[in-house]
Design an enzyme around this catalytic site. Structure first.
Site, PDB file in Angstrom:
ATOM      1  N   GLY A   5     -15.763 -29.210 -29.915  1.00 57.54           N
ATOM      2  CA  GLY A   5     -14.512 -28.821 -30.707  1.00 57.54           C
ATOM      3  C   GLY A   5     -13.648 -30.214 -30.290  1.00 57.54           C
ATOM      4  CB  CYS A  10     -19.308 -31.379 -27.243  1.00 58.09           C
ATOM      5  SG  CYS A  10     -18.447 -32.929 -27.254  1.00 58.09           S
ATOM      6  CE1 TYR A  11     -11.936 -28.666 -24.422  1.00 58.50           C
ATOM      7  CE2 TYR A  11     -12.446 -26.613 -25.415  1.00 58.50           C
ATOM      8  CZ  TYR A  11     -11.631 -27.376 -24.627  1.00 58.50           C
ATOM      9  OH  TYR A  11     -10.567 -26.617 -24.282  1.00 58.50           O
ATOM     10  CG  HIS A  31     -23.160 -32.015 -30.674  1.00 58.38           C
ATOM     11  ND1 HIS A  31     -22.378 -30.963 -30.902  1.00 58.38           N
ATOM     12  CD2 HIS A  31     -22.136 -33.074 -30.369  1.00 58.38           C
ATOM     13  CE1 HIS A  31     -20.965 -31.292 -30.728  1.00 58.38           C
ATOM     14  NE2 HIS A  31     -20.829 -32.714 -30.335  1.00 58.38           N
ATOM     15  CD  GLU A  82     -24.553 -28.574 -32.046  1.00 59.04           C
ATOM     16  OE1 GLU A  82     -25.347 -28.739 -30.894  1.00 59.04           O
ATOM     17  OE2 GLU A  82     -23.350 -28.690 -31.997  1.00 59.04           O
ATOM     18  CG  ASP A  93     -24.735 -14.122 -52.120  1.00 63.17           C
ATOM     19  OD1 ASP A  93     -25.757 -14.333 -51.709  1.00 63.17           O
ATOM     20  OD2 ASP A  93     -23.899 -14.801 -52.001  1.00 63.17           O
ATOM     21  CE  LYS A  96     -26.389 -18.291 -52.036  1.00 64.08           C
ATOM     22  NZ  LYS A  96     -25.111 -17.600 -52.867  1.00 64.08           N
TER      23      LYS A  96
END
Ligand code: XMP
Length: 529
Positions: free
Chosen positions: A70, A97-98, A186, A188, A244, A385
């Site tokens: 963040g 990270c943070y 990171h 991710e 959806d 999604k």
């Protein structure tokens, strides 16, 4: 839960057998990505704000906790932190990270401020064996993605360095005994090599999660959940014909069968032949009870003379609610209302400082009223999604429903710049139809995430058959995106663009000119209004 209440709490209604990872959000642009990566691994993940309550934590029973990155700094007086009961909760914790800096701060390490931000690729070297890097043949040195200015400069007691990078000595640390880990980079993002393996090691090897988050399990769980909630009652679903609400219809049908009633409202702002197609396709492939309400003249009357985009949206939202209210009252003995809210809607509507269980006014139905004589069910509220699409495929919903480009709730109203008239709607419907037909003919429809045509409030000179014409200008737009938050323009070959433009100008009498929108998002949005 009291009746007359549409807003429900976002509790964890997963069966106890589902292992989960809790992600605490500190406002990183990558938080959603962490959740997605973990779900891709096969483990359920849920994002919560940093101020989640102890009762929710106990209710969630996560097998591991991840603290996201963040834009924060532990040196700020009003920094975002995490309650002690989260850090003391006896499960493995990974700080990214943070999140790593918070862990260092909490356990007594030191963080140094740096005026320079380290952003981009960096070289990372593993120093000691750690469970975090144990499996998956992760090499000793690999590239990672950094985005930080502060860094840990002194380890907390009982922690050790498990990796260093070009610019920071303590790039990864751990306290293997307490199962606490920190990564400055990171894992991710795809730019980090072996990032998914690291997250896999954390979730599976360290937290001991089972890979229960499979499409089949999700379907079973959702259906069971609907059955438990709804029992023998009837359910009303506002159906738009998009992916959806179609998937929601299929799931509820499996749970309650004939007790599902779908309502499709024709706003008069739909695509060419959409009412006919939706009715045909939904009845054929989903075999649900479907009531179509023709409210086109009502919508057009209310929109007469309105030019401002926000006012248009508001009018459409309110009209939708009024029509839905009036029509639903005619259906007796319906207790439940279903919505196709998906996870990004939930995340977007809950800011990191909010209580997180706010429900966004739903896109497709333009925002339902807060007080309504129904209980609300949102079967796909926890899904992204792509997960919704996978469920749709697993339930054998045909591809033409699953792979449809998104179409906004306010429909063509936000694609007609300025005042809406019947004539402009029918011109745009013809243009849109040709555009979509040609990208399908060229085999491009599934390569494009969303394609649309926009009616511009200007006229331009043209020549047709030796005659001067002064007619409308149409813009066409096609974008490629995964999350619809950012988007690049699609590279449609010139030959196809040429064919599209020729057909539009030849076949739609009042159009003199076609332009191609080459704006990315940001700075542009996907829709024009
Ligand atoms: P923008 O224009 O914000 O759109 O870049 C992002 C995605 O959201 C869709 N969109 C809407 N969908 N109601 C909807 O149901 C709306 O009011 C609305 N506005 C934008 C848009 O089509 C794109 O997929």
């Amino acid at each position: 839960m009291s009746k007359n209440l549409l807003i429900i709490k976002q509790g964890n209604n997963l069966s106890q057998s589902t292992d989960s990872i809790l992600i605490i959000d500190f406002g990183s642009q990558y938080t959603q990505l962490i959740a997605r990566r973990i779900r891709e691994i096969g483990v359920y993940s849920i994002i919560q704000p940093n101020n989640l309550s102890i009762s929710l934590l106990k209710d969630l029973k996560p097998k591991g906790i991840i603290l996201s990155g963040g834009p924060e700094s532990v040196h700020k007086s009003n920094k975002l932190t995490v309650p002690k009961y989260v850090l003391d909760y006896d499960v493995p914790i990974l700080g990214i990270c943070y999140g790593m800096q918070l862990l260092a701060d909490y356990f007594g390490g030191k963080i140094s401020q740096s005026s320079k931000k380290e952003f981009g690729s960096s070289n990372f070297t593993r120093i000691k064996n750690s469970k975090l890097f144990q499996e998956g043949n992760i090499p000793k040195t690999f590239n990672v993605w950094m985005s930080h200015s502060d860094k840990v400069t002194k380890l907390p007691h009982n922690f050790r360095i498990i990796g260093s990078s070009t610019n920071s000595n303590i790039s990864a640390f751990s306290c293997e005994k307490r199962k606490i880990f920190g990564l400055q980079f990171h894992p991710e993002v795809t730019h980090t090599q072996h990032g998914k393996k690291i997250l896999h090691n954390f979730c599976i090897k360290i937290c001991g999660c089972k890979k229960t988050w499979t499409t089949k399990n999700k379907i079973e769980e959702i259906i069971l959940d609907i059955k438990n909630k709804v029992k023998n009652e009837r359910v009303l679903l506002a159906l738009s014909g998009g992916v959806d609400s179609s998937v929601v219809a299929a799931l509820i049908k499996k749970a309650v069968g004939e007790k599902l009633h779908c309502m499709f409202i024709n706003t008069g702002l739909l695509r060419k032949d959409e009412v006919r197609d939706v009715e045909k396709n939904i009845k054929k492939s989903l075999k649900v009870n479907l009531i179509t309400i023709d409210a086109a003249s009502n919508f057009l009357r209310k929109l007469k003379g309105v030019k401002d985009p926000e006012t248009k949206r508001k009018i459409i939202g309110e009209t939708f609610i009024r029509v839905f209210e009036k029509e639903s009252k005619k259906l007796k003995n319906i207790k439940y209302l279903a919505q196709g809210t998906i996870y990004p809607d939930v995340i977007e509507s809950s800011s990191k400082k909010s209580k997180s269980d706010v429900i966004k006014s739903h896109h497709n139905v333009g925002g339902l009223p807060k007080k309504f004589n129904f209980f609300l069910i949102e079967p796909i509220r926890k899904l992204f999604k792509d997960e919704v699409r996978k469920i749709g495929k697993e339930l054998s919903i045909p591809d033409y429903l699953i792979d449809r480009h998104p179409f906004p709730g306010p429909g063509l109203a936000v694609r007609i710049i300025g005042e809406i008239t019947k004539e402009k709607i029918s011109i745009l419907q013809e243009v849109d139809n040709i555009f979509i037909e040609e990208i399908k003919n060229a085999g491009l429809y599934n390569k494009i995430s969303q394609a649309l045509a926009v009616f511009l409030p200007i006229k331009s000179v043209g020549v047709m058959g030796d005659q001067r014409k002064y007619n409308y200008v149409i813009a066409i737009r096609a974008v490629k995106t995964t999350d619809f938050m950012t988007a690049n323009i699609s590279e449609i070959p010139y030959t196809v663009l040429n064919l599209i433009s020729t057909r539009i100008v030849n076949e739609v009498p009042k159009v003199a000119r076609v332009v191609y929108d080459i704006t990315s998002k940001p700075p542009g949005t996907i829709e024009w209004e």
